[in-house]
Write a protein that holds these residues in place. Sequence first.
Motif, PDB file in Angstrom:
ATOM      1  N   ARG A  43       0.820  -1.213   0.000  1.00  0.00           N
ATOM      2  CA  ARG A  43       0.000   0.000   0.000  1.00  0.00           C
ATOM      3  C   ARG A  43       0.855   1.264   0.000  1.00  0.00           C
ATOM      4  NH1 ARG A  43      -4.645  -1.727   4.442  1.00  0.00           N
ATOM      5  NH2 ARG A  43      -5.586  -3.404   3.191  1.00  0.00           N
ATOM      6  N   ARG A  44       2.065   1.157   0.492  1.00  0.00           N
ATOM      7  CA  ARG A  44       2.958   2.320   0.435  1.00  0.00           C
ATOM      8  C   ARG A  44       3.243   2.675  -1.019  1.00  0.00           C
ATOM      9  NH1 ARG A  44       8.036   0.860   3.721  1.00  0.00           N
ATOM     10  NH2 ARG A  44       8.490   3.077   3.563  1.00  0.00           N
ATOM     11  N   GLY A  45       3.322   1.659  -1.856  1.00  0.00           N
ATOM     12  CA  GLY A  45       3.494   1.898  -3.294  1.00  0.00           C
ATOM     13  C   GLY A  45       2.280   2.564  -3.899  1.00  0.00           C
ATOM     14  N   TRP A  46       1.092   2.184  -3.422  1.00  0.00           N
ATOM     15  CA  TRP A  46      -0.123   2.850  -3.895  1.00  0.00           C
ATOM     16  C   TRP A  46      -0.048   4.353  -3.623  1.00  0.00           C
ATOM     17  CZ3 TRP A  46      -4.584  -0.439  -1.286  1.00  0.00           C
ATOM     18  CH2 TRP A  46      -4.570  -1.749  -1.818  1.00  0.00           C
ATOM     19  N   VAL A  47       0.338   4.682  -2.384  1.00  0.00           N
ATOM     20  CA  VAL A  47       0.391   6.086  -1.972  1.00  0.00           C
ATOM     21  C   VAL A  47       1.419   6.842  -2.801  1.00  0.00           C
ATOM     22  CG1 VAL A  47       0.848   7.673  -0.073  1.00  0.00           C
ATOM     23  CG2 VAL A  47      -0.362   5.527   0.370  1.00  0.00           C
ATOM     24  N   GLU A  48       2.613   6.269  -2.958  1.00  0.00           N
ATOM     25  CA  GLU A  48       3.672   6.945  -3.714  1.00  0.00           C
ATOM     26  C   GLU A  48       3.250   7.175  -5.163  1.00  0.00           C
ATOM     27  OE1 GLU A  48       8.435   6.515  -3.892  1.00  0.00           O
ATOM     28  OE2 GLU A  48       7.351   4.765  -4.668  1.00  0.00           O
ATOM     29  N   ASN A  49       2.700   6.170  -5.805  1.00  0.00           N
ATOM     30  CA  ASN A  49       2.291   6.306  -7.202  1.00  0.00           C
ATOM     31  C   ASN A  49       1.200   7.352  -7.374  1.00  0.00           C
ATOM     32  OD1 ASN A  49       4.110   4.316  -7.976  1.00  0.00           O
ATOM     33  ND2 ASN A  49       2.609   2.672  -7.878  1.00  0.00           N
ATOM     34  N   ASN A 192      14.043   3.534  12.180  1.00  0.00           N
ATOM     35  CA  ASN A 192      14.789   2.275  11.979  1.00  0.00           C
ATOM     36  C   ASN A 192      14.221   1.424  10.844  1.00  0.00           C
ATOM     37  OD1 ASN A 192      16.669   2.683  14.109  1.00  0.00           O
ATOM     38  ND2 ASN A 192      15.090   2.100  15.589  1.00  0.00           N
ATOM     39  N   MET A 193      13.676   2.088   9.832  1.00  0.00           N
ATOM     40  CA  MET A 193      13.160   1.388   8.663  1.00  0.00           C
ATOM     41  C   MET A 193      14.200   1.304   7.551  1.00  0.00           C
ATOM     42  SD  MET A 193       9.338   3.073   8.531  1.00  0.00           S
ATOM     43  CE  MET A 193       8.850   2.176   7.047  1.00  0.00           C
ATOM     44  N   ALA A 194      15.290   2.048   7.695  1.00  0.00           N
ATOM     45  CA  ALA A 194      16.361   2.048   6.693  1.00  0.00           C
ATOM     46  C   ALA A 194      17.669   2.412   7.375  1.00  0.00           C
ATOM     47  CB  ALA A 194      16.046   3.039   5.574  1.00  0.00           C
ATOM     48  N   LYS A 195      18.768   1.973   6.767  1.00  0.00           N
ATOM     49  CA  LYS A 195      20.096   2.257   7.329  1.00  0.00           C
ATOM     50  C   LYS A 195      20.719   3.509   6.726  1.00  0.00           C
ATOM     51  CE  LYS A 195      21.197  -2.533   8.566  1.00  0.00           C
ATOM     52  NZ  LYS A 195      22.156  -3.661   8.394  1.00  0.00           N
ATOM     53  N   THR A 196      20.333   3.814   5.490  1.00  0.00           N
ATOM     54  CA  THR A 196      20.854   5.011   4.821  1.00  0.00           C
ATOM     55  C   THR A 196      19.699   5.689   4.086  1.00  0.00           C
ATOM     56  OG1 THR A 196      21.384   3.839   2.759  1.00  0.00           O
ATOM     57  CG2 THR A 196      23.109   3.924   4.459  1.00  0.00           C
ATOM     58  N   PRO A 197      19.825   6.986   3.780  1.00  0.00           N
ATOM     59  CA  PRO A 197      18.753   7.679   3.050  1.00  0.00           C
ATOM     60  C   PRO A 197      18.429   7.013   1.715  1.00  0.00           C
ATOM     61  CG  PRO A 197      20.271   9.264   3.996  1.00  0.00           C
ATOM     62  CD  PRO A 197      20.896   7.914   4.204  1.00  0.00           C
ATOM     63  N   ASP A 199      18.586   4.001   0.941  1.00  0.00           N
ATOM     64  CA  ASP A 199      17.931   2.700   1.127  1.00  0.00           C
ATOM     65  C   ASP A 199      16.483   2.836   1.578  1.00  0.00           C
ATOM     66  OD1 ASP A 199      20.182   1.267   0.431  1.00  0.00           O
ATOM     67  OD2 ASP A 199      20.952   1.203   2.486  1.00  0.00           O
ATOM     68  N   SER A 200      16.044   4.050   1.870  1.00  0.00           N
ATOM     69  CA  SER A 200      14.700   4.253   2.409  1.00  0.00           C
ATOM     70  C   SER A 200      13.680   4.225   1.273  1.00  0.00           C
ATOM     71  CB  SER A 200      14.615   5.579   3.174  1.00  0.00           C
ATOM     72  OG  SER A 200      15.054   6.655   2.365  1.00  0.00           O
ATOM     73  N   GLU A 201      12.864   3.174   1.276  1.00  0.00           N
ATOM     74  CA  GLU A 201      11.877   3.000   0.220  1.00  0.00           C
ATOM     75  C   GLU A 201      10.738   4.010   0.355  1.00  0.00           C
ATOM     76  OE1 GLU A 201      12.173   0.997  -2.267  1.00  0.00           O
ATOM     77  OE2 GLU A 201      13.930  -0.129  -1.590  1.00  0.00           O
ATOM     78  N   PHE A 202      10.132   4.338  -0.782  1.00  0.00           N
ATOM     79  CA  PHE A 202       8.963   5.214  -0.841  1.00  0.00           C
ATOM     80  C   PHE A 202       9.251   6.586  -0.246  1.00  0.00           C
ATOM     81  CE2 PHE A 202       7.595   0.757  -0.226  1.00  0.00           C
ATOM     82  CZ  PHE A 202       7.083   0.533  -1.505  1.00  0.00           C
ATOM     83  N   THR A 203      10.392   7.147  -0.616  1.00  0.00           N
ATOM     84  CA  THR A 203      10.781   8.481  -0.166  1.00  0.00           C
ATOM     85  C   THR A 203      11.323   9.288  -1.329  1.00  0.00           C
ATOM     86  OG1 THR A 203      13.056   7.817   0.360  1.00  0.00           O
ATOM     87  CG2 THR A 203      11.422   7.646   2.140  1.00  0.00           C
ATOM     88  N   SER A 204      11.284  10.595  -1.177  1.00  0.00           N
ATOM     89  CA  SER A 204      11.831  11.487  -2.206  1.00  0.00           C
ATOM     90  C   SER A 204      13.351  11.413  -2.242  1.00  0.00           C
ATOM     91  CB  SER A 204      11.379  12.921  -1.945  1.00  0.00           C
ATOM     92  OG  SER A 204      11.692  13.318  -0.618  1.00  0.00           O
ATOM     93  N   ILE A 205      13.980  11.211  -1.073  1.00  0.00           N
ATOM     94  CA  ILE A 205      15.445  11.207  -1.042  1.00  0.00           C
ATOM     95  C   ILE A 205      16.000  10.040  -1.844  1.00  0.00           C
ATOM     96  CG2 ILE A 205      15.643   9.875   1.105  1.00  0.00           C
ATOM     97  CD1 ILE A 205      17.843  12.863   0.056  1.00  0.00           C
TER      98      ILE A 205
END
Length: 323
Positions: A43-49, A192-197, A199-205
């Motif tokens: 669902r995070r993909g739904w939101v991003e798209n 704590n969902m990602a180790k680096t920016p 690597d953070s899924e569903f983000t602008s960075i």
Amino acid sequence: MSISRNQQVCLSDTPYYHCVSRCVRRAFLCGEDPINGTSYEHRRGWVENRLLFLASVFSIDVCAYAVMSNHLHIVLHIDEDKAKSWSTLEVIQRWHQLHKGTLFTQQYEKEEVLPDYAITLAEASAKTYRKRLMDISWFMKELNEPIARRANFEDGCTGHFWEGRFKSQALLDEAALIACMAYVDLNPLRANMAKTPEDSEFTSIKQRVVSAKSKHQPKALYPFVGNPRKDMPDGLPFKLMGYLELVDMTGRIIREGKRGAIDVSLLPILQRLNVSSENWLCIVTEFEKRTGKVVGQEQSIKHYSESHHRYRKPNKTCSKLLA
């Protein structure tokens, strides 16, 4: 007492706004439920798209976003001049990507021969659509409602998916804008969902880092165009690489749990904005806790309060940190 949305959004103050939508009861409706182990990660993909699609339709740019397990952060830029430059036909075409419109707007789009009264009605509808296409409330409505319906259908239930009202904050100056963007982009690291920016899924960075490797900027996001100058193009008033370095260095400190100082000599953005590294770390990790309806440096807050005749001035904690 809450402030009406039309009073919170004033383009004469700023075109930049931070919006937050949370799932009802803050339940894990977009990520993985730690109690029953059910994954709603898709669902995070739904939101991003949906978010990036809307940015291509509205006259509203996405500066930063992070789709978390139970809430969504977005930093938006309203481009009023762009909306005003659209022809009646373009406004109708854009709106029809979201809704079918009226019989007359459909005929107008097909460029059929219409009587004068039908043209007048189509143009009146287009005037309404134009306002909606640069309205944050409509943007969030068009984002949240389809996601809620789709999630409820998948769950075989009815009721609210999102909390009734999204939170909106006006970002009055560059310091507030860059702090909010970094706060949003670093949300997955702090959770704590990602180790680096990157690597953070569903983000602008993540999108910006991936595109930067190919030496371009993502078309779906509002671009970085460098420091303010004469004849400046539309875009974020910072250098892209400077921002990526700022987020990366801040993320390293957050991830390692340190409160030590950042080497400001490596961060020209903070130097230009005259924000101390100690204050930067505090505000970028506690942005929501330390801010109210408007965010900015003390002078920006003072000007805002005077222009709106507000005697109960917004919280100055954040403005002092941004100084």
